[in-house]
Motif scaffolding. Structure first.
Motif, PDB file in Angstrom:
ATOM      1  N   HIS A   1      -3.100   4.342   0.233  1.00 31.16           N
ATOM      2  CA  HIS A   1      -3.024   5.657  -0.424  1.00 31.16           C
ATOM      3  C   HIS A   1      -1.689   5.848  -1.134  1.00 31.16           C
ATOM      4  CE1 HIS A   1      -5.993   7.451   2.762  1.00 31.16           C
ATOM      5  NE2 HIS A   1      -6.390   6.298   2.277  1.00 31.16           N
ATOM      6  N   MET A   2      -0.677   5.144  -0.629  1.00 34.19           N
ATOM      7  CA  MET A   2       0.671   5.317  -1.184  1.00 34.19           C
ATOM      8  C   MET A   2       1.365   3.972  -1.206  1.00 34.19           C
ATOM      9  SD  MET A   2       2.227   8.395   1.044  1.00 34.19           S
ATOM     10  CE  MET A   2       2.757   9.822   0.189  1.00 34.19           C
TER      11      MET A   2
ATOM     12  N   HIS B   1       6.659   5.582  -2.975  1.00 35.40           N
ATOM     13  CA  HIS B   1       6.260   6.998  -2.957  1.00 35.40           C
ATOM     14  C   HIS B   1       6.717   7.720  -1.690  1.00 35.40           C
ATOM     15  CE1 HIS B   1       2.728   5.180  -5.360  1.00 35.40           C
ATOM     16  NE2 HIS B   1       3.732   5.478  -6.156  1.00 35.40           N
ATOM     17  N   THR B   2       7.078   6.968  -0.669  1.00 36.32           N
ATOM     18  CA  THR B   2       7.458   7.606   0.601  1.00 36.32           C
ATOM     19  C   THR B   2       8.964   7.887   0.663  1.00 36.32           C
ATOM     20  OG1 THR B   2       7.857   5.527   1.760  1.00 36.32           O
ATOM     21  CG2 THR B   2       5.596   6.366   1.787  1.00 36.32           C
TER      22      THR B   2
ATOM     23  N   TYR C   1      -0.257   5.631   5.544  1.00 39.38           N
ATOM     24  CA  TYR C   1      -0.840   5.724   4.199  1.00 39.38           C
ATOM     25  C   TYR C   1      -0.476   4.518   3.331  1.00 39.38           C
ATOM     26  CZ  TYR C   1      -1.815  10.305   5.996  1.00 39.38           C
ATOM     27  OH  TYR C   1      -2.258  11.313   6.800  1.00 39.38           O
TER      28      TYR C   1
ATOM     29  N   SER D   1      -9.867   1.433   8.486  1.00 37.92           N
ATOM     30  CA  SER D   1      -9.933   1.482   7.023  1.00 37.92           C
ATOM     31  C   SER D   1     -10.098   0.081   6.439  1.00 37.92           C
ATOM     32  CB  SER D   1      -8.695   2.176   6.443  1.00 37.92           C
ATOM     33  OG  SER D   1      -7.584   1.302   6.479  1.00 37.92           O
TER      34      SER D   1
ATOM     35  N   MET E   1      -3.018   1.944   4.354  1.00 39.68           N
ATOM     36  CA  MET E   1      -4.380   2.276   3.920  1.00 39.68           C
ATOM     37  C   MET E   1      -4.505   2.288   2.387  1.00 39.68           C
ATOM     38  SD  MET E   1      -5.883   4.818   6.829  1.00 39.68           S
ATOM     39  CE  MET E   1      -5.163   6.299   6.271  1.00 39.68           C
TER      40      MET E   1
END
Ligand SMILES: Cc1cc2nc3c(=O)[nH]c(=O)nc-3n(C[C@H](O)[C@H](O)[C@H](O)COP(=O)(O)OP(=O)(O)OC[C@H]3O[C@@H](n4cnc5c(N)ncnc54)[C@H](O)[C@@H]3O)c2cc1C
Length: 444
Positions: free
Chosen positions: A50-51, A55-56, A45, A161, A48
């Motif tokens: 998304h994050m 955030h992880t 992510y 993506s 891609m």
């Protein structure tokens, strides 16, 4: 007492957090991948978009100091088990310990292919792998991914993506058919092709070509076909990341051998997570399991053994979940690619969509053994209870709406599933009508 933990993945970090909850011992967690713990399963992510990496991270950066967990960003090159001392690779420092937990995770497999160490040939395991991929990405037009499993498909989705052409080489005759039954595996073959991924079945890598400057420029298949590419993704499984321990007295087979208490053959040395191998695995479980939640359970269990009372590793009912492109997958209990002789395997598949439910049960007692779901989300706690209580498959079918994760927001197929069961086995089961929730009473 000083407890040193090598590895800040889910296993090592869970052990550290629980040791802190249970004691005042000094704790050091060493890792050379990232300074802070992050969720490895979210690597895709980040790529891609998304994050972000931040955030992880499971915890704020201040959490560690506040909880007196010392983070050491360094690589352990060797361990002297006699003097209880760790030596680091990038300086002359060392660290002594009273108890040691080895939680060094996995490393991607390579099988000695010519060209496997060229630039542009890599696995997808670590943050460093992601950085390498990011750096190479502008130059990638065509990528070849070797290996048909979950991580290979994640890598394919990541590259798609960014509009890269992707070919997947799968040695088997169908995607992940060593793990999944034929119907599931064939459904995924279709789904992968629908996403414009060039899935090659029965296809094996022979060698990777060099462009003359040390970069991968093409792969040659056993069939002698050549495919030009700028990236070769090696996703052919992982092995325990323990090579730096091979010349020591620590007993290692496919992983560091541990007993039920996660103790190794050396006193005061324990191992948990992907890198360990259970000498006597719990019933129905494999000696090595490279999965997130078992690492977490091992970390928690070991903290109890070290800080309070000896506690056996008991992972409970097996489960796992993943996403195959757009299809959510959950599995509980045991569903083998080919059922054992005593197992009856019933499945229902939606006539048009990629939605499937398989129920495996004992032929004579009809006790549930395992379930696979694709495209339907089920409630973990419900399946956990049904499997732990040896519930009959027919009682489950009658009550299946109970397991539906969110009937208000997702279509339900329980009626079709029970009708198909009745038609297959000549039964006349009738589903209990589900209790209406607050939301459905409100809106219907
Ligand atoms: C892309 C991807 C997707 C995944 N998706 C899923 C999923 O959907 N579901 C699931 O259940 N599992 C999934 N997994 C597997 C799961 O992430 C692992 O099982 C889990 O992270 C293992 O945790 P661990 O703590 O044992 O080891 P790791 O997370 O590997 O942590 C070990 C750490 O120790 C460090 N280390 C190793 N040796 C040394 C040394 N000598 N000195 C210092 N540091 C060292 C490593 O660099 C690493 O940071 C996925 C894995 C990958 C790579």
């Amino acid at each position: 007492m000083h407890i040193a933990i090598i590895g800040n993945g889910i296993s090592g970090i869970t052990a550290a957090r629980h040791i802190r909850k249970l004691s005042d011992h000094k704790i050091s967690v060493i890792s050379s991948e990232t300074e802070h713990f992050y969720s490895r399963t979210a690597l895709m992510y980040i790529y891609m978009g998304h994050m972000k990496y931040e955030h992880t991270k499971g915890y704020e950066d201040w959490f560690w100091e506040k909880n007196r967990i010392d983070l050491v960003f360094n690589h352990v090159s060797s361990i002297d088990f006699k003097s209880k001392k760790l030596t680091f690779s990038n300086d002359s420092e060392s660290l002594t310990y009273d108890k040691l937990i080895i939680a060094t995770g996995s490393a991607p497999n390579k099988f000695g292919w010519p060209g496997q160490d060229l630039n542009g040939v890599q696995g997808l395991y670590s943050m460093q792998d992601l950085e390498k991929l990011e750096e190479l990405s502008p130059k990638i037009e065509h990528a070849v991914i070797v290996g048909g499993g979950l991580i290979g498909l994640e890598l394919a989705e990541m590259l798609k993506s960014r509009n890269k052409e992707v070919t997947m080489l799968v040695r088997e005759s169908s995607f992940w058919n060593g793990v999944l039954p034929a119907a599931e595996s064939e459904m995924l073959n279709e789904h992968i092709k629908e996403h414009h991924i060039d899935l090659r079945l029965n296809a094996e890598l022979s060698e990777i070509k060099d462009d003359g400057a040390g970069n991968a420029s093409a792969v040659v298949l056993k069939s002698e076909e050549t495919l030009d590419c700028q990236l070769v993704g090696l996703t052919v499984g992982v092995h325990a990341n323990v090579s730096f321990l091979k010349e020591t007295d620590l007993e290692i087979d496919r992983g560091i051998l541990v007993n039920e208490y996660l103790e190794t053959n050396i006193k005061d040395v324990y191992s948990i997570g992907d890198c360990c191998q259970h000498r006597n695995p719990p019933v129905g479980r494999r000696p090595t399991e490279q999965i997130w939640y078992t690492g977490k359970i091992m970390g928690e269990t070991l903290a109890k053994t070290i800080c309070s009372e000896p506690t056996k590793y008991e992972p409970g009912v097996f489960y796992n979940s993943a996403k195959f492109l757009d299809i959510e997958y959950q599995t509980y209990g045991t569903v083998l690619a080919k059922p054992e002789d005593n197992v009856e395997s019933f499945y229902w598949k939606h006539p048009e969509k990629h939605i499937l439910v398989r129920l495996n049960f004992d032929k004579s007692s009809k006790t549930i053994i395992g379930v696979n779901t694709f495209g339907i989300r089920m409630r973990h706690e419900v399946w956990d209870k049904w499997l732990s209580n040896n519930t009959s498959v027919e009682d489950i079918l009658i009550d299946l709406p109970k397991a539906n994760f969110d009937p208000e927001f997702f279509a339900t197929y329980e009626q079709d599933i029970i009708s198909h069961y009745n038609a297959t086995y000549g039964t006349d089961l009738k589903q209990k009508s589900p209790k209406k929730s607050f939301f459905s009473k409100l809106f219907n």
